[in-house]
Design a protein around this motif. Structure first.
Motif, mmCIF file in Angstrom:
data_model
loop_
_atom_site.group_PDB
_atom_site.id
_atom_site.type_symbol
_atom_site.label_atom_id
_atom_site.label_comp_id
_atom_site.label_asym_id
_atom_site.label_seq_id
_atom_site.Cartn_x
_atom_site.Cartn_y
_atom_site.Cartn_z
ATOM 1 N N GLU A 1 0.832 -1.197 0.000
ATOM 2 C CA GLU A 1 0.000 0.000 0.000
ATOM 3 C C GLU A 1 0.867 1.247 0.000
ATOM 4 O OE1 GLU A 1 -2.750 0.195 3.174
ATOM 5 O OE2 GLU A 1 -3.940 -1.530 2.516
ATOM 6 N N ASP B 1 -9.670 4.049 -2.674
ATOM 7 C CA ASP B 1 -8.560 3.174 -3.043
ATOM 8 C C ASP B 1 -8.528 2.937 -4.554
ATOM 9 O OD1 ASP B 1 -8.053 3.002 -0.367
ATOM 10 O OD2 ASP B 1 -8.530 0.860 -0.181
ATOM 11 N N THR C 1 -6.522 0.245 -7.242
ATOM 12 C CA THR C 1 -5.739 -0.986 -7.293
ATOM 13 C C THR C 1 -4.969 -1.050 -8.601
ATOM 14 O OG1 THR C 1 -7.455 -2.104 -6.004
ATOM 15 C CG2 THR C 1 -5.821 -3.496 -7.087
ATOM 16 N N VAL D 1 -1.971 -1.225 -3.842
ATOM 17 C CA VAL D 1 -3.142 -0.422 -3.517
ATOM 18 C C VAL D 1 -2.681 1.004 -3.216
ATOM 19 C CG1 VAL D 1 -5.074 -0.073 -1.942
ATOM 20 C CG2 VAL D 1 -4.434 -2.396 -2.646
ATOM 21 N N ARG E 1 -3.949 4.418 -1.826
ATOM 22 C CA ARG E 1 -5.085 4.783 -0.972
ATOM 23 C C ARG E 1 -4.998 6.246 -0.571
ATOM 24 N NH1 ARG E 1 -2.962 5.426 3.920
ATOM 25 N NH2 ARG E 1 -1.142 4.191 4.553
#
Length: 895
Positions: free
Chosen positions: A49, A58, A60, A887, A889
Motif C-alpha cells: 500500500e 482506493d 488498485t 493499492v 489509498r
C-alpha cells in the motif's frame, strides 16, 4: 520514413560533457562497489500500500509478469491520478527528457551543445502552443490532465535523484544542481507536438525536391519522386487487389486530388542561379536543423518509412464470426519503447467515469492512444497529409513583403538557460505564414538579388493576389534596405487544436457514431483510424486539419510575398475519407493513398508508395478466395511477413547477368529463393548487400548535397522504374566503370560478394541476413553518445532480426549508413472482438524505463522472434495473471 543523415551521426549530440559523465559514472558504479544499490534503488514499489494525495478512494494496480499495470479506480480523476503516479514510477526520466525537448530546454540538462536544438524548437513554439491548448480545455478534460500531473508530482515529492532513475546519477556528474520541477498539464500536451512533428509528412520531400531542382530537369525530379501508382497498388477506400486496381487509374498516375486553383510551381520552376545561390543554401541549413531535432518517435525523411500497418477484417471472413483488428506502428527503436502498455478501468461505468480500456499510450500523457475498450477497438497509421508548407519570404529589416505592402515581422525574445554556461538570448521572428526557420544554425541567410521571381514559373508575383486591393504606395523617405530571402513554415500543429481532448473521447466511445465524433477532434497529427466493434461493424476514418490551398500543391517552397499560395481553410470533416462496413469485408491501411485521383481535394502528393498495402491485401484476399477463415494467429503471421517486392522485381534481372570469377558461388543463392528477408537467409543477405551497393553506385555523386536515397519505398520505385530502360544514364558510373543497366548490375554483384566476405566470411552458404541486419535498442538520450560505458548501461542488443524496408515486417535500415536497423514495428497488437482475452499484444522493449530492471527489455526477444503475449482484459483474468498488486489509498492522519 530518406534524405536524413545516418542516425549514428545525428544523435551523438552531447559531446565532451557525455565523456566526462561516462567516466565519472563508471567510477561510481564500478570502483565504489555500490553499483548494484545505485542501479536498483529506483526500482518502484509494486505491491503493498502507498498513500497518494488527492485520491477519493482506493485504487488498485495489478501487474503481470511483464510489469504491465492494470489500474482500477472508482472515479476518472482517481484513475488518471494513479496513472500519473505509475508512469512516474516506471519512466520519469523519459518523461523529463521529453518535456525538455518539447519546450526547447535541453540546454538546461546538457549544456551549450543543445542551444541550436533548443533555438529551433522554441522558434516553432511547441510549448507555447501547448499552453494555449491547455487554456482551451473544457473543465472535465483539464481535470484529467491536472489529476495526472498531481499523481506524477506525488511521486516526485517522495523521490529525488537516483531514487527516480539511474539517469539522474549520470546527469549529476555534469549538472549536480539539477532537480526536476513539478509536472504540469502543458508538459503532457506538448508531447502531442513532438508526435505531430515526427509524423509531419512531406516537409522533407518538399526540401528535397527544391534542392534537386537546382541540378535536374523537371522530368528528372519527377523521376526521383515517383507518384503513387494506382494501377499497381490499392487505395484504402476501394481496397481493390492490385490485379483489379487498373480500372481506377493508369500506372504511375499523379497523386490523388490535384486541387483547384492556379497551377503549382513545378520542380522545373525551382531551377536557376538564384536558387542555387540562396534558396539551396537556406534549404541545406534547414535540413541541418531538422536533423538536429531529437527523433522521439523515429526517423522522418523523403525516403524513410515512419508509417504503420493496420487492418481490420469483418466477421464474415473470420473464424469467430466477429471482427479482428491488427496494428503495428513503425517508429524508431528507442529504449524504453516509445509506447507504454496500460489498462485503465472504472469499477463501475458511469457518465462521470466512462473508461474501461487497455492499450498503448505514452509516458507523460494520460489515457491511451491505441487499443480497445469493452465495446470498440481501434488502430492508427499515419495518414501523411501535406500539412506543412515552406514559404520564401522577402525580408527587409524588421518587415516583410506581403501583397505589395510591407508588414512588420512578429518578434519575440526568449532566454535559454544553459547548464554550466551563460544564458543565451534568442530572437524569434515570424510572418503571416509562421516562424522563420532559416538561418537558425548561427549563419546569416545570404541575401539574393531580387530577380528570384524569374525562377518561379508564375506570372508577375509582385502584383497583389486580389486585383480589388491595389498595392500600397511606396513610403516616402530614404531608399529601403535591400531585401533578403528567408524561409518561413506554416504547419497545422502551430495552431491550437483539440487532440488533447480527443484522446479521452476515443477511449470513452462505444459505437461508430461516438468514435467518429471523437475522431473529429483529432486535429493533428492526421491519422488513418481503423475501427471495429462488438456488434460486428468495421470502419475507417481519416481525421485532422488538412489545408486547402488557394493555388499550388505543397511539393516545393512557395513565394511568401503573395497571398496566391495561402491556405483558405481545411477539408471539411464530413468530406474526409471514410468507410463503414465495405463490401470487401476488410480495410487495409499502410500509409498508402486512401482515395483515388478523382478525390476533389489535395491531401498530399507524397503517399507511401503502397508496397506494404499491396502485400497485406494479397494475403487477406488469398484467404478469402480460398474460403479459409481468418484467425488471430493468421493476423500475427501477416505482421511477420518478410516478402520483398523489390527482390521479386530485381532478382530475375540479376539472374540474367552472367556470373564472373568474382561473384563465384553467390548467384546460386537466388535459385529457389522465395524473396523473403528472413534472418537466417543467405540469399537475403546477398541481395541486400547488392541493393546497398547499387544505390551507392547509381546515385552517390549525382545527387546534390543534402539529398540521398536510403533504400525505402521511394528508392524501390525509382530503381524498379528504371529496370525497363537499361540505357538510362542513371545506370552509368565512371567511378565503377559501369555503362548501362547490365554493366552496373554486374559490377555491384561483384562488389557485394567482396563486402559479404568481409562481413560474414568466404563461405556464402553460411551468410545470414540477421548477422548484419541487427537491432540495438538505443536509449533516447544517452544511447548514441559514442561512449561505451554509458551505452552499455542503457542500450540493449544487438539482436539479429528479419525484415527490411517496404515489407510488411518493416524492420527498416538506412542504406547510406549500413545494414543496422533504423526503424521497427514499435509494437504489435491483434484484437479479437469475439473475446478480448484472445487478443495479443507486444511492446518493443518492456514496461520499465529502469536499466537492469527485469521488465526493462523482457519483451524484446519475443519481438525479435515474432512471438507475442496474451492480452488479458476481463478483470477476473487480469487478477488471475497478476504477480504484483499495489493499492494506492487516500492518506490518513498518520501518513
Amino acid at each position: 520514413m530518406g534524405t536524413d543523415a545516418p542516425r549514428s551521426r545525428r544523435h551523438r549530440r552531447f559531446g565532451l560533457a557525455i565523456t566526462v559523465m561516462a567516466v565519472g559514472l563508471s567510477l561510481v558504479l564500478v570502483a565504489s562497489g555500490v553499483g548494484v544499490w545505485t542501479v536498483t534503488r529506483s526500482f518502484p514499489t509494486l505491491s503493498g500500500e502507498i498513500a497518494l494525495r488527492g485520491l477519493k478512494a482506493d485504487v488498485t494496480v495489478y501487474r503481470d509478469d511483464a510489469g504491465i499495470p492494470q489500474i482500477v479506480a472508482n472515479t476518472a480523476t482517481d484513475l488518471f491520478r494513479a496513472e500519473g503516479y505509475v508512469h512516474a514510477q516506471d519512466r520519469f526520466w523519459e518523461m523529463d527528457f521529453r518535456r525538455h525537448v518539447t519546450s526547447g530546454r535541453l540546454s538546461e540538462l546538457f549544456g551549450q551543445s543543445q542551444v541550436g536544438t533548443d533555438t529551433f524548437i522554441r522558434t516553432l513554439g511547441w510549448r507555447a502552443v501547448a499552453e494555449q491548448e491547455v487554456a482551451l480545455l473544457d473543465p472535465v478534460t483539464l481535470g484529467y490532465y491536472q489529476a495526472y500531473a498531481d499523481g506524477v508530482n506525488s511521486y516526485l515529492a517522495t523521490h529525488e535523484g537516483a531514487d527516480i532513475s539511474l539517469e539522474y546519477v549520470a546527469l549529476a556528474l555534469q549538472n549536480p544542481e539539477y532537480k526536476p520541477e513539478p509536472w504540469t498539464p502543458a508538459d503532457s500536451v506538448a508531447w502531442l507536438k513532438a508526435m505531430a512533428w515526427d509524423l509531419r509528412s512531406n516537409l522533407d520531400d518538399e526540401v528535397d525536391r527544391a534542392l534537386l531542382a537546382g541540378s535536374f530537369s523537371p522530368e528528372e525530379v519527377a523521376q526521383l519522386h515517383p507518384s503513387y501508382s494506382y494501377a499497381a497498388h490499392p487505395t484504402i477506400l476501394d481496397g481493390a487487389p492490385p490485379a483489379q486496381a487498373e480500372a481506377s487509374a493508369g500506372a504511375d498516375s499523379a497523386s490523388a486530388g490535384d486541387g483547384d486553383g492556379e497551377a503549382a510551381p513545378s520542380a522545373a520552376a525551382m531551377t536557376g542561379e538564384p536558387v542555387q545561390a540562396g534558396l539551396a543554401s537556406a534549404l541545406t541549413g534547414l535540413r541541418g536543423s531538422l536533423a538536429g531535432v531529437p527523433e522521439l518517435l523515429g526517423p522522418a525523411g523523403a525516403d524513410a518509412e515512419l508509417g504503420s500497418n493496420s487492418w481490420v477484417v469483418s466477421g464474415e471472413h473470420t473464424e469467430t464470426g466477429k471482427p479482428i483488428l491488427a496494428n503495428d506502428p513503425h517508429l524508431g527503436a528507442v529504449m524504453p519503447s516509445v509506447w507504454y502498455q496500460v489498462g485503465l478501468r472504472c469499477r463501475a461505468l458511469t457518465a462521470d467515469c466512462p473508461f474501461d480500456l487497455a492499450g498503448y499510450g505514452f509516458s507523460g500523457l494520460p489515457g491511451i492512444i491505441i487499443g480497445h475498450n469493452s465495446r470498440i477497438a481501434w488502430g492508427f497509421t499515419n495518414l501523411g497529409p501535406d500539412v506543412a508548407d515552406l514559404y520564401l519570404e522577402k525580408v527587409t529589416g524588421s518587415t516583410y513583403e506581403y501583397d505589395g505592402a510591407q508588414k512588420p515581422l512578429l518578434v519575440r525574445n526568449e532566454m535559454i538557460t544553459v547548464a554550466g554556461g551563460d544564458p543565451v538570448k534568442i530572437e524569434i521572428r515570424a510572418t503571416e505564414h509562421g516562424p522563420i526557420v532559416s538561418g537558425l544554425d548561427g549563419t546569416a541567410f545570404p541575401g539574393i538579388a531580387t530577380d528570384y521571381p524569374s525562377a518561379i514559373d508564375l506570372p508577375d508575383l509582385a502584383v497583389p493576389a486580389d486585383p480589388a486591393q491595389p498595392a500600397a504606395e511606396p513610403a516616402a523617405g530614404p531608399a529601403p534596405e535591400p531585401a533578403s530571402y528567408q524561409l518561413s513554415l506554416q504547419w497545422t500543429a502551430l495552431t491550437p487544436g483539440r487532440t488533447a481532448s480527443a484522446i479521452f473521447a476515443l477511449g470513452a466511445a462505444t459505437d461508430w457514431a461516438s468514435f467518429r465524433a471523437a475522431a473529429q477532434q483529432f486535429d493533428v497529427p492526421s491519422q488513418n483510424l481503423v475501427y471495429a466493434d462488438v456488434d460486428g461493424n468495421i470502419g475507417y476514418q481519416a481525421p485532422g486539419l488538412i489545408p486547402i490551398r488557394r493555388s499550388g500543391d505543397g511539393t516545393v517552397p512557395a513565394p511568401g510575398w503573395t497571398s496566391l499560395y495561402g491556405w483558405t481553410g481545411f477539408i471539411p470533416f464530413e468530406e474526409l475519407p471514410q468507410s463503414f462496413n465495405p463490401p470487401s469485408g476488410f480495410i487495409v491501411t499502410a500509409n498508402n493513398a486512401p482515395v483515388g485521383p478523382d478525390y476533389p481535394y489535395l491531401i498530399t502528393k507524397d503517399w507511401d508508395l503502397g508496397y506494404r498495402a499491396t502485400e497485406i491485401t494479397k494475403r487477406l484476399q488469398a484467404s478469402i478466395d480460398a474460403s479459409t477463415p481468418i484467425t488471430t494467429d493468421m493476423m500475427s503471421e501477416i505482421q511477420a511477413d518478410t516478402y520483398s517486392p523489390l527482390a521479386a522485381a530485381l532478382v530475375p534481372v540479376l539472374k540474367k547477368i552472367a556470373p564472373t570469377d568474382e561473384t563465384r558461388d553467390a548467384p546460386p543463392l537466388f535459385d529457389g529463393w522465395d524473396y523473403r528477408l528472413d534472418a537466417d537467409s543467405a540469399a537475403a543477405a546477398y541481395f541486400n548487400i547488392i541493393w546497398r551497393n547499387l544505390l551507392v553506385n547509381m546515385f552517390d555523386g549525382k545527387l546534390p548535397e543534402g539529398t540521398s536515397l536510403t533504400g525505402g519505398d521511394r528508392s524501390f520505385a525509382i530503381v524498379i522504374g528504371l529496370l525497363d530502360t537499361p540505357d538510362s544514364p542513371w545506370w552509368n558510373s565512371d567511378r565503377v566503370g559501369a555503362a548501362g543497366r547490365d554493366s552496373m548490375l554486374k559490377r555491384v554483384a561483384g562488389q557485394a560478394v567482396r563486402e559479404g566476405e568481409k562481413l560474414m566470411g568466404p563461405d556464402v552458404s553460411t551468410w545470414e541476413w540477421g548477422r548484419i541486419h541487427t537491432l540495438e535498442v538505443t536509449h533516447a538520450s544517452f544511447g548514441e553518445s559514442g561512449i561505451a560505458p554509458l551505452e552499455w548501461l542503457f542500450n540493449r542488443g544487438p539482436y539479429q532480426v528479419a525484415g527490411g524496408s517496404s515489407v510488411i515486417d518493416a524492420v527498416g535500415w538506412d542504406a547510406t549508413a549500413g545494414y543496422a536497423v533504423d526503424w521497427v514495428p514499435s509494437m504489435r497488437q491483434v484484437v479479437s472482438l469475439a473475446d478480448w482475452d484472445r487478443s495479443t499484444w507486444l511492446n518493443l522493449t518492456g514496461s520499465s524505463g529502469h536499466a537492469f530492471h527485469p521488465n526493462y527489455a523482457d519483451q524484446t526477444e519475443l519481438w525479435q522472434n515474432q512471438e507475442t503475449r496474451p492480452w488479458l482484459f476481463s478483470l477476473g483474468a487480469v487478477k488471475g495473471a497478476a504477480t504484483n498488486t499495489l493499492v494506492l489509498r487516500p492518506p490518513t492522519r498518520t501518513d
